[in-house]
Design a protein around this motif. Structure first.
Motif, PDB file in Angstrom:
ATOM      1  N   ILE A 389       0.841  -1.198   0.000  1.00 51.55           N
ATOM      2  CA  ILE A 389       0.000   0.000   0.000  1.00 51.55           C
ATOM      3  C   ILE A 389       0.878   1.250   0.000  1.00 51.55           C
ATOM      4  O   ILE A 389       1.789   1.368   0.826  1.00 51.55           O
ATOM      5  N   PRO A 390       0.627   2.213  -0.894  1.00 51.04           N
ATOM      6  CA  PRO A 390       1.485   3.402  -0.956  1.00 51.04           C
ATOM      7  C   PRO A 390       1.108   4.470   0.062  1.00 51.04           C
ATOM      8  O   PRO A 390      -0.053   4.590   0.455  1.00 51.04           O
ATOM      9  N   PHE A 391       2.104   5.224   0.486  1.00 51.48           N
ATOM     10  CA  PHE A 391       1.891   6.461   1.231  1.00 51.48           C
ATOM     11  C   PHE A 391       2.222   7.611   0.264  1.00 51.48           C
ATOM     12  O   PHE A 391       2.849   7.399  -0.779  1.00 51.48           O
ATOM     13  N   LEU A 392       1.785   8.812   0.628  1.00 46.69           N
ATOM     14  CA  LEU A 392       2.085   9.994  -0.187  1.00 46.69           C
ATOM     15  C   LEU A 392       3.103  10.863   0.535  1.00 46.69           C
ATOM     16  O   LEU A 392       2.900  11.227   1.697  1.00 46.69           O
ATOM     17  N   LYS A 393       4.187  11.172  -0.158  1.00 39.70           N
ATOM     18  CA  LYS A 393       5.143  12.140   0.371  1.00 39.70           C
ATOM     19  C   LYS A 393       4.888  13.458  -0.329  1.00 39.70           C
ATOM     20  O   LYS A 393       5.050  13.582  -1.538  1.00 39.70           O
ATOM     21  N   THR A 394       4.436  14.459   0.418  1.00 40.11           N
ATOM     22  CA  THR A 394       4.069  15.742  -0.176  1.00 40.11           C
ATOM     23  C   THR A 394       5.318  16.523  -0.589  1.00 40.11           C
ATOM     24  O   THR A 394       6.450  16.183  -0.203  1.00 40.11           O
ATOM     25  N   LEU A 395       5.109  17.601  -1.324  1.00 40.58           N
ATOM     26  CA  LEU A 395       6.227  18.447  -1.767  1.00 40.58           C
ATOM     27  C   LEU A 395       6.914  19.112  -0.581  1.00 40.58           C
ATOM     28  O   LEU A 395       8.073  19.518  -0.676  1.00 40.58           O
ATOM     29  N   GLU A 396       6.177  19.198   0.548  1.00 40.12           N
ATOM     30  CA  GLU A 396       6.754  19.776   1.773  1.00 40.12           C
ATOM     31  C   GLU A 396       7.471  18.724   2.611  1.00 40.12           C
ATOM     32  O   GLU A 396       8.050  19.045   3.650  1.00 40.12           O
ATOM     33  N   GLY A 397       7.421  17.449   2.175  1.00 42.49           N
ATOM     34  CA  GLY A 397       8.142  16.388   2.866  1.00 42.49           C
ATOM     35  C   GLY A 397       7.321  15.603   3.875  1.00 42.49           C
ATOM     36  O   GLY A 397       7.864  14.740   4.569  1.00 42.49           O
ATOM     37  N   LEU A 398       6.021  15.890   3.957  1.00 46.39           N
ATOM     38  CA  LEU A 398       5.169  15.156   4.895  1.00 46.39           C
ATOM     39  C   LEU A 398       4.801  13.793   4.328  1.00 46.39           C
ATOM     40  O   LEU A 398       4.598  13.641   3.122  1.00 46.39           O
ATOM     41  N   SER A 399       4.709  12.800   5.191  1.00 47.69           N
ATOM     42  CA  SER A 399       4.273  11.460   4.792  1.00 47.69           C
ATOM     43  C   SER A 399       2.817  11.278   5.218  1.00 47.69           C
ATOM     44  O   SER A 399       2.494  11.385   6.402  1.00 47.69           O
ATOM     45  N   ILE A 400       1.943  11.011   4.243  1.00 46.29           N
ATOM     46  CA  ILE A 400       0.503  10.914   4.522  1.00 46.29           C
ATOM     47  C   ILE A 400       0.001   9.517   4.190  1.00 46.29           C
ATOM     48  O   ILE A 400       0.243   8.982   3.109  1.00 46.29           O
ATOM     49  N   LYS A 401      -0.713   8.921   5.130  1.00 44.21           N
ATOM     50  CA  LYS A 401      -1.293   7.601   4.909  1.00 44.21           C
ATOM     51  C   LYS A 401      -2.575   7.746   4.091  1.00 44.21           C
ATOM     52  O   LYS A 401      -3.266   8.763   4.170  1.00 44.21           O
ATOM     53  N   PRO A 402      -2.925   6.714   3.330  1.00 41.07           N
ATOM     54  CA  PRO A 402      -4.138   6.810   2.516  1.00 41.07           C
ATOM     55  C   PRO A 402      -5.398   6.500   3.306  1.00 41.07           C
ATOM     56  O   PRO A 402      -5.372   5.719   4.262  1.00 41.07           O
ATOM     57  N   HIS A 403      -6.490   7.092   2.908  1.00 41.72           N
ATOM     58  CA  HIS A 403      -7.796   6.713   3.416  1.00 41.72           C
ATOM     59  C   HIS A 403      -8.346   5.669   2.455  1.00 41.72           C
ATOM     60  O   HIS A 403      -8.446   5.902   1.245  1.00 41.72           O
ATOM     61  N   LEU A 404      -8.704   4.491   2.972  1.00 41.90           N
ATOM     62  CA  LEU A 404      -9.060   3.351   2.121  1.00 41.90           C
ATOM     63  C   LEU A 404     -10.566   3.217   1.924  1.00 41.90           C
ATOM     64  O   LEU A 404     -11.345   3.416   2.860  1.00 41.90           O
ATOM     65  N   ASN A 405     -10.941   2.875   0.701  1.00 44.10           N
ATOM     66  CA  ASN A 405     -12.346   2.722   0.340  1.00 44.10           C
ATOM     67  C   ASN A 405     -12.479   1.562  -0.645  1.00 44.10           C
ATOM     68  O   ASN A 405     -11.493   1.113  -1.232  1.00 44.10           O
ATOM     69  N   ILE A 406     -13.713   1.103  -0.858  1.00 42.28           N
ATOM     70  CA  ILE A 406     -13.993   0.087  -1.875  1.00 42.28           C
ATOM     71  C   ILE A 406     -15.084   0.626  -2.802  1.00 42.28           C
ATOM     72  O   ILE A 406     -16.080   1.183  -2.338  1.00 42.28           O
ATOM     73  N   ILE A 407     -14.875   0.472  -4.116  1.00 35.75           N
ATOM     74  CA  ILE A 407     -15.893   0.880  -5.081  1.00 35.75           C
ATOM     75  C   ILE A 407     -16.191  -0.281  -6.025  1.00 35.75           C
ATOM     76  O   ILE A 407     -15.378  -1.181  -6.215  1.00 35.75           O
ATOM     77  N   ASP A 408     -17.361  -0.233  -6.607  1.00 32.41           N
ATOM     78  CA  ASP A 408     -17.776  -1.249  -7.564  1.00 32.41           C
ATOM     79  C   ASP A 408     -17.015  -1.075  -8.863  1.00 32.41           C
ATOM     80  O   ASP A 408     -16.625   0.035  -9.245  1.00 32.41           O
ATOM     81  N   VAL A 409     -16.792  -2.167  -9.581  1.00 29.79           N
ATOM     82  CA  VAL A 409     -16.044  -2.132 -10.837  1.00 29.79           C
ATOM     83  C   VAL A 409     -16.727  -1.239 -11.874  1.00 29.79           C
ATOM     84  O   VAL A 409     -16.085  -0.719 -12.786  1.00 29.79           O
ATOM     85  N   LYS A 410     -18.032  -1.032 -11.747  1.00 34.30           N
ATOM     86  CA  LYS A 410     -18.775  -0.216 -12.712  1.00 34.30           C
ATOM     87  C   LYS A 410     -18.960   1.222 -12.237  1.00 34.30           C
ATOM     88  O   LYS A 410     -19.734   1.976 -12.816  1.00 34.30           O
ATOM     89  N   SER A 411     -18.244   1.614 -11.202  1.00 32.73           N
ATOM     90  CA  SER A 411     -18.363   2.981 -10.697  1.00 32.73           C
ATOM     91  C   SER A 411     -17.700   3.969 -11.647  1.00 32.73           C
ATOM     92  O   SER A 411     -16.673   3.676 -12.266  1.00 32.73           O
TER      93      SER A 411
END
Length: 432
Positions: A389-411
Motif C-alpha cells: 500500500i502506498p503512502f504519499l510524500k508531499t512536496l513539503e516532505g510530509l508522509s501521509i497515509k491513505p484513506h481506504l475505500n472500496i468501489i464497484d467495478v462499474k463505478s
C-alpha cells in the motif's frame, strides 16, 4: 448513417450525468476512427446544447517507419476540423512476439491515463464487425459464457466510462459514409497480414460468408445478444453468492470460508473457477482473471493435496480448515509515481488514487503501517499487505497515509467523493 449516429449519441449525452462534458477520442487514423471523428464534428456543430468537448488523442506505436509522419497528418486533419489534438508516443520497449496485442494494451493504457487526467469519458471506434470477430475468436479459444460477452456500447474501465457509439453500425455503413463524405483515412498494412489473429479471423469469416454461411455475421450478433441476457440472469446468482461468502478488505485482501468454497467447487467447478478468477483479478490488479485452466489446476491441487499455500496472478493464497486468504504479493508494484492534486491515477491495476496534495508515492516505513480501518480478520498477514500500500510524500516532505475505500467495478470516477487528503479506492471486480 448521420441521423442514426446523432440520435444514438444525443441519447448517450442525455442519459449520462456529466460534471465535465469532456470526451477523449482514440484516433488511430484508420477508417473507423476517422469516420467517428467526422461524425462527432457534425454532432458538436448541430447539438450545441450539450456543450461537449472532444479531445482526439493519437497514439504513435512506432511500429512502422512512417508512423510519426502519419500521426502528424492525422493531427492536422483533426485540428483543421477545430479540435485541439495531441499525439502520445509509446515509450516502452517493443516485445519480440504478439506485437498487435502489445500495441493494443499500450494504446488503451495511454488513452485511459489521458481520460483520468481530464476526468473525461473515453470514446472508441469499435463497430459491429469488430464485435463479430471478437466473439468468433473467443469461441474458438473455448471461452465460457462470461468470456463470450464482448464489447458494450457503454462500459467502465478502471473508473473511466468508455463509449462505443459505432458498436451497432456495420463496416459497410462506415465505408459508405467515408466514401460519400470524402473522409481521408490511413490504412495500416498490418490490417491485411494474415499472420495476425484478428486479420486471420476476418479472412475466415469472409470465406464462410461467401461459400457456406451467408448470414454468419448476423447470426453471431444475435447469439451474442442472447448470451448477454443469459449472463445477466446468471450474474444475479453470482453476485448473491459473492456478497454472502466473500469478505473484502479495503487494502485489497480477500477472505473466503473454506467449507463454502469447497461446497461450491463440489457443486460446480466452472462456477468456483469463475469466483476464484474474479478474486485473483481483484487482489492481483490484473486486467483479466488468470486462465480458467490454471485456476482449475489450482483448485484441484488445493482440495486434493491439501497444500497450505499457492501463488497465482501475483496473489499468495493461504488456507486452513476455516478460511482461504488471498493476499497481494510484494512484487511487480510500481511505487515510482508523481502525483498531482485533484487528478485521478490507477495504482497497481486495482486502486483508483486521488489526492488533494501533490507529491510522490512512497513505500511505507515499518513504523507507519498502523493506520485505522484495517480488518482484524486479516491481522496475520498485516505486514505483507501493508507493504503493498502506498503512502504519499508531499512536496513539503510530509508522509501521509491513505484513506481506504472500496468501489464497484462499474463505478464512474466522476461520482467518487474526494473527502480526504489522500484516497485509495479498491476496485471490486468480484462480480460479472
Amino acid at each position: 448513417m448521420i441521423n442514426a449516429f446523432n440520435n444514438k449519441f444525443s441519447q448517450i449525452c442525455s442519459d449520462i450525468s456529466f460534471q465535465k462534458k469532456m470526451f477523449v477520442l482514440g484516433l488511430s487514423g484508420g477508417i473507423d476512427s476517422m469516420a467517428l471523428l467526422h461524425l462527432l464534428n457534425n454532432f458538436v456543430k448541430i447539438y450545441r446544447k450539450f456543450q461537449i468537448q472532444i479531445l482526439p488523442v493519437i497514439i504513435d506505436h512506432g511500429l512502422r517507419e512512417n508512423s510519426s509522419l502519419e500521426a502528424f497528418k492525422v493531427k492536422k486533419i483533426a485540428e483543421n476540423l477545430g479540435f485541439h489534438t495531441i499525439i502520445k508516443k509509446i515509450s516502452e520497449k517493443k516485445p519480440n512476439g504478439n506485437i498487435q496485442n502489445w500495441a493494443r494494451k499500450q494504446r488503451r493504457k495511454l488513452l485511459v491515463e489521458i481520460a483520468f487526467e481530464n476526468s473525461a469519458t473515453l470514446i472508441l471506434g469499435h463497430h459491429a464487425d469488430d464485435q463479430v470477430e471478437t466473439f468468433f475468436m473467443r469461441s474458438l479459444k473455448g471461452s465460457g459464457i462470461g468470456g463470450l460477452v464482448c464489447m458494450s456500447y457503454m462500459s467502465y474501465w478502471h473508473g473511466i466510462l468508455v463509449i462505443r457509439p459505432l458498436i451497432n453500425f456495420k463496416k459497410n455503413q462506415i465505408k459508405n459514409f467515408v466514401k460519400k463524405n470524402n473522409v481521408e483515412y490511413f490504412e495500416d498494412k498490418s490490417n491485411i497480414s494474415v499472420k495476425f489473429e484478428r486479420v486471420k479471423t476476418r479472412y475466415i469469416l469472409k470465406k464462410n460468408k461467401s461459400h457456406f454461411w451467408p448470414t454468419i455475421s448476423d447470426d453471431i450478433l444475435k447469439y451474442n445478444n442472447l448470451n448477454k441476457l443469459l449472463v445477466k440472469k446468471i450474474s444475479s446468482a453470482f453476485i448473491s453468492w459473492t456478497k454472502e461468502n466473500i469478505l473484502i478488505d479495503e487494502t485489497g485482501s480477500i477472505r473466503i470460508k473454506t467449507e463454502d468454497l469447497k461446497s461450491l467447487y463440489v457443486k460446480s467447478k466452472m462456477f468456483s473457477v469463475t469466483v476464484v478468477g474474479k478474486v485473483l483479478q481483484t487482489v492481483g490488479g490484473s486486467d483479466y482473471p488468470p486462465k480458467k485452466k490454471k485456476t482449475l489446476f489450482l483448485l484441484n491441487n488445493i482440495f486434493k493435496y491439501k497444500n497450505k499455500s499457492f501463488t497465482l496472478g501475483n496473489v499468495k493464497i493461504f488456507f486452513n480448515k476455516d478460511y482461504f486468504f488471498f493476499i497481494r504479493e510484494n512484487r511487480n508494484i510500481c511505487f515510482d509515481m508523481e502525483i498531482k492534486k485533484d487528478k485521478y491515477y490507477l495504482f497497481d491495476g486495482k486502486f483508483i488514487l486521488v489526492s488533494q496534495l501533490s507529491g510522490f508515492l512512497i513505500k511505507p516505513k515499518q513504523e507507519e503501517i498502523h493506520y485505522i480501518g484495517y480488518s482484524n480478520y486479516f491481522k496475520k498477514y498485516k505486514k505483507l499487505t501493508y507493504s503493498t500500500i502506498p503512502f504519499l510524500k508531499t512536496l513539503e516532505g510530509l508522509s501521509i497515509k491513505p484513506h481506504l475505500n472500496i468501489i464497484d467495478v462499474k463505478s464512474d470516477l466522476r461520482n467518487i467523493a474526494k473527502n480526504n487528503l489522500f484516497d485509495l479506492y479498491l476496485i471490486n471486480r468480484t462480480i460479472i
